[in-house]
Design a protein around this motif. Structure first.
Motif, PDB file in Angstrom:
ATOM      1  N   MET A  13       0.828  -1.177   0.000  1.00  0.00           N
ATOM      2  CA  MET A  13       0.000   0.000   0.000  1.00  0.00           C
ATOM      3  C   MET A  13       0.881   1.253   0.000  1.00  0.00           C
ATOM      4  N   ILE A  14       1.851   1.290   0.876  1.00  0.00           N
ATOM      5  CA  ILE A  14       2.706   2.464   0.995  1.00  0.00           C
ATOM      6  C   ILE A  14       3.530   2.651  -0.279  1.00  0.00           C
ATOM      7  N   PHE A  15       4.002   1.561  -0.848  1.00  0.00           N
ATOM      8  CA  PHE A  15       4.773   1.613  -2.084  1.00  0.00           C
ATOM      9  C   PHE A  15       3.985   2.335  -3.171  1.00  0.00           C
ATOM     10  N   TYR A  16       2.720   1.983  -3.291  1.00  0.00           N
ATOM     11  CA  TYR A  16       1.890   2.596  -4.323  1.00  0.00           C
ATOM     12  C   TYR A  16       1.532   4.044  -3.985  1.00  0.00           C
ATOM     13  N   LEU A  17       1.393   4.367  -2.710  1.00  0.00           N
ATOM     14  CA  LEU A  17       1.139   5.757  -2.347  1.00  0.00           C
ATOM     15  C   LEU A  17       2.354   6.627  -2.653  1.00  0.00           C
ATOM     16  N   VAL A  18       3.554   6.090  -2.444  1.00  0.00           N
ATOM     17  CA  VAL A  18       4.772   6.832  -2.791  1.00  0.00           C
ATOM     18  C   VAL A  18       4.799   7.115  -4.286  1.00  0.00           C
ATOM     19  N   GLN A  19       4.368   6.151  -5.067  1.00  0.00           N
ATOM     20  CA  GLN A  19       4.325   6.321  -6.522  1.00  0.00           C
ATOM     21  C   GLN A  19       3.154   7.176  -6.986  1.00  0.00           C
ATOM     22  N   GLY A  20       2.220   7.455  -6.084  1.00  0.00           N
ATOM     23  CA  GLY A  20       1.051   8.250  -6.449  1.00  0.00           C
ATOM     24  C   GLY A  20      -0.076   7.439  -7.064  1.00  0.00           C
ATOM     25  N   ASN A  21       0.004   6.111  -6.981  1.00  0.00           N
ATOM     26  CA  ASN A  21      -1.018   5.254  -7.569  1.00  0.00           C
ATOM     27  C   ASN A  21      -2.012   4.845  -6.470  1.00  0.00           C
ATOM     28  N   LYS A  22      -3.024   5.662  -6.291  1.00  0.00           N
ATOM     29  CA  LYS A  22      -3.980   5.449  -5.201  1.00  0.00           C
ATOM     30  C   LYS A  22      -4.899   4.258  -5.448  1.00  0.00           C
ATOM     31  N   GLU A  23      -5.136   3.914  -6.712  1.00  0.00           N
ATOM     32  CA  GLU A  23      -5.975   2.753  -7.013  1.00  0.00           C
ATOM     33  C   GLU A  23      -5.292   1.463  -6.555  1.00  0.00           C
ATOM     34  N   ARG A  24      -4.016   1.328  -6.879  1.00  0.00           N
ATOM     35  CA  ARG A  24      -3.285   0.124  -6.450  1.00  0.00           C
ATOM     36  C   ARG A  24      -3.084   0.115  -4.935  1.00  0.00           C
ATOM     37  N   ALA A  25      -2.929   1.293  -4.342  1.00  0.00           N
ATOM     38  CA  ALA A  25      -2.840   1.367  -2.878  1.00  0.00           C
ATOM     39  C   ALA A  25      -4.142   0.868  -2.256  1.00  0.00           C
ATOM     40  N   ALA A  26      -5.268   1.225  -2.864  1.00  0.00           N
ATOM     41  CA  ALA A  26      -6.570   0.772  -2.362  1.00  0.00           C
ATOM     42  C   ALA A  26      -6.712  -0.742  -2.503  1.00  0.00           C
ATOM     43  N   VAL A  27      -6.233  -1.289  -3.611  1.00  0.00           N
ATOM     44  CA  VAL A  27      -6.265  -2.746  -3.796  1.00  0.00           C
ATOM     45  C   VAL A  27      -5.410  -3.420  -2.722  1.00  0.00           C
ATOM     46  N   SER A  28      -4.235  -2.859  -2.449  1.00  0.00           N
ATOM     47  CA  SER A  28      -3.353  -3.420  -1.420  1.00  0.00           C
ATOM     48  C   SER A  28      -4.001  -3.380  -0.044  1.00  0.00           C
ATOM     49  N   LEU A  29      -4.651  -2.260   0.269  1.00  0.00           N
ATOM     50  CA  LEU A  29      -5.350  -2.158   1.552  1.00  0.00           C
ATOM     51  C   LEU A  29      -6.478  -3.179   1.620  1.00  0.00           C
ATOM     52  N   GLY A  30      -7.180  -3.382   0.533  1.00  0.00           N
ATOM     53  CA  GLY A  30      -8.245  -4.388   0.499  1.00  0.00           C
ATOM     54  C   GLY A  30      -7.709  -5.784   0.763  1.00  0.00           C
ATOM     55  N   LEU A  31      -6.568  -6.100   0.183  1.00  0.00           N
ATOM     56  CA  LEU A  31      -5.948  -7.412   0.440  1.00  0.00           C
ATOM     57  C   LEU A  31      -5.508  -7.541   1.893  1.00  0.00           C
ATOM     58  N   LEU A  32      -4.987  -6.458   2.454  1.00  0.00           N
ATOM     59  CA  LEU A  32      -4.598  -6.486   3.870  1.00  0.00           C
ATOM     60  C   LEU A  32      -5.817  -6.702   4.760  1.00  0.00           C
ATOM     61  N   MET A  33      -6.913  -5.995   4.458  1.00  0.00           N
ATOM     62  CA  MET A  33      -8.129  -6.152   5.273  1.00  0.00           C
ATOM     63  C   MET A  33      -8.703  -7.561   5.152  1.00  0.00           C
ATOM     64  N   ALA A  34      -8.525  -8.184   3.995  1.00  0.00           N
ATOM     65  CA  ALA A  34      -9.063  -9.529   3.795  1.00  0.00           C
ATOM     66  C   ALA A  34      -8.225 -10.588   4.502  1.00  0.00           C
ATOM     67  N   THR A  35      -6.956 -10.297   4.732  1.00  0.00           N
ATOM     68  CA  THR A  35      -6.077 -11.322   5.306  1.00  0.00           C
ATOM     69  C   THR A  35      -5.801 -11.135   6.790  1.00  0.00           C
ATOM     70  N   LYS A  36      -5.890  -9.917   7.286  1.00  0.00           N
ATOM     71  CA  LYS A  36      -5.679  -9.651   8.714  1.00  0.00           C
ATOM     72  C   LYS A  36      -6.823  -8.775   9.203  1.00  0.00           C
ATOM     73  N   GLN A  37      -7.510  -9.211  10.243  1.00  0.00           N
ATOM     74  CA  GLN A  37      -8.671  -8.471  10.723  1.00  0.00           C
ATOM     75  C   GLN A  37      -8.319  -7.051  11.126  1.00  0.00           C
ATOM     76  N   TYR A  38      -7.148  -6.854  11.722  1.00  0.00           N
ATOM     77  CA  TYR A  38      -6.819  -5.507  12.165  1.00  0.00           C
ATOM     78  C   TYR A  38      -6.429  -4.584  11.015  1.00  0.00           C
ATOM     79  N   GLY A  39      -6.368  -5.097   9.809  1.00  0.00           N
ATOM     80  CA  GLY A  39      -6.169  -4.236   8.647  1.00  0.00           C
ATOM     81  C   GLY A  39      -7.316  -3.252   8.468  1.00  0.00           C
ATOM     82  N   VAL A  40      -8.487  -3.622   8.933  1.00  0.00           N
ATOM     83  CA  VAL A  40      -9.664  -2.742   8.861  1.00  0.00           C
ATOM     84  C   VAL A  40      -9.409  -1.460   9.656  1.00  0.00           C
ATOM     85  N   LEU A  41      -8.577  -1.544  10.677  1.00  0.00           N
ATOM     86  CA  LEU A  41      -8.291  -0.380  11.508  1.00  0.00           C
ATOM     87  C   LEU A  41      -7.547   0.715  10.736  1.00  0.00           C
ATOM     88  N   LEU A  42      -6.946   0.373   9.608  1.00  0.00           N
ATOM     89  CA  LEU A  42      -6.209   1.359   8.816  1.00  0.00           C
ATOM     90  C   LEU A  42      -7.125   2.156   7.889  1.00  0.00           C
TER      91      LEU A  42
END
Length: 184
Positions: free
Chosen positions: A1-30
């Motif tokens: 997620m952070i990698f894509y935010l550094v690059q300015g690609n917010k769509e891929r950052a959102a996909v990364s956050l979605g994968l984090l939320m799907a794999t770790k419950q506390y990812g929702v906290l972000l």
């Protein structure tokens, strides 16, 4: 997620956050902190939630009762871990006091409310807000394991790396425009 935010690609950052939320419950906290980051639009939040839902949906459809039990209810029913790395365990062993199990949600909510008042326009602000929000949640949790704090530490290290990278970039000499060739 952070990698894509550094690059300015917010769509891929959102996909990364979605994968984090799907794999770790506390990812929702972000999610609330991500939502306050400059340039994040409602569609980015929908992408993150859509990816998380898309990953989890087959498991939910397979057996909704077991899915809910294994991903949500199990963490509500788990007895406190007095060997955990949290104030919950420390207060139990030090003073014999058991604090309510909802205190981690309150401490997290206070941190999220603090971040909600700010537009996290700089990546360092986002990383620090994520680290502090997770730390507030884990410090008062009924169970907190070492790897949770490792996750928090990674956000702090990423914030320092971004700051150092920007400092280094500022120290580099600025390139001047192309020099004209002689005779032209």
């Amino acid at each position: 997620m952070i990698f894509y935010l550094v690059q300015g690609n917010k769509e891929r950052a959102a996909v990364s956050l979605g994968l984090l939320m799907a794999t770790k419950q506390y990812g929702v906290l972000l999610l609330p902190f991500f939502a306050r980051f400059q340039g994040i639009q409602f569609r980015h939040l929908l992408i993150a939630l859509g990816v998380a839902t898309g990953v989890c949906l087959p498991f939910f459809l397979w057996n909704p009762t077991e899915f809910f039990r294994d991903t949500v209810w199990q963490f509500i029913e788990l007895p406190p871990r007095y060997d955990g790395l949290s104030f919950y365990a420390a207060l139990y062993w030090g003073l014999g006091v058991t604090i309510p199990s909802w205190t981690n949600f309150v401490s997290y909510a206070l941190m999220a409310a603090w971040a909600a008042k700010r537009q996290l326009g700089h990546l360092v602000g986002l990383l620090m807000a994520c680290a502090l929000g997770l730390l507030a949640f884990f410090l008062f949790a009924r169970f907190a394991y070492f790897q949770y704090y490792w996750f928090v530490t990674n956000f702090l290290l990423l914030a320092m790396a971004v700051l150092l990278g920007e400092e280094r970039k500022a120290m580099l000499p600025q390139k001047e425009g192309r020099k004209r060739r002689k005779g032209k």
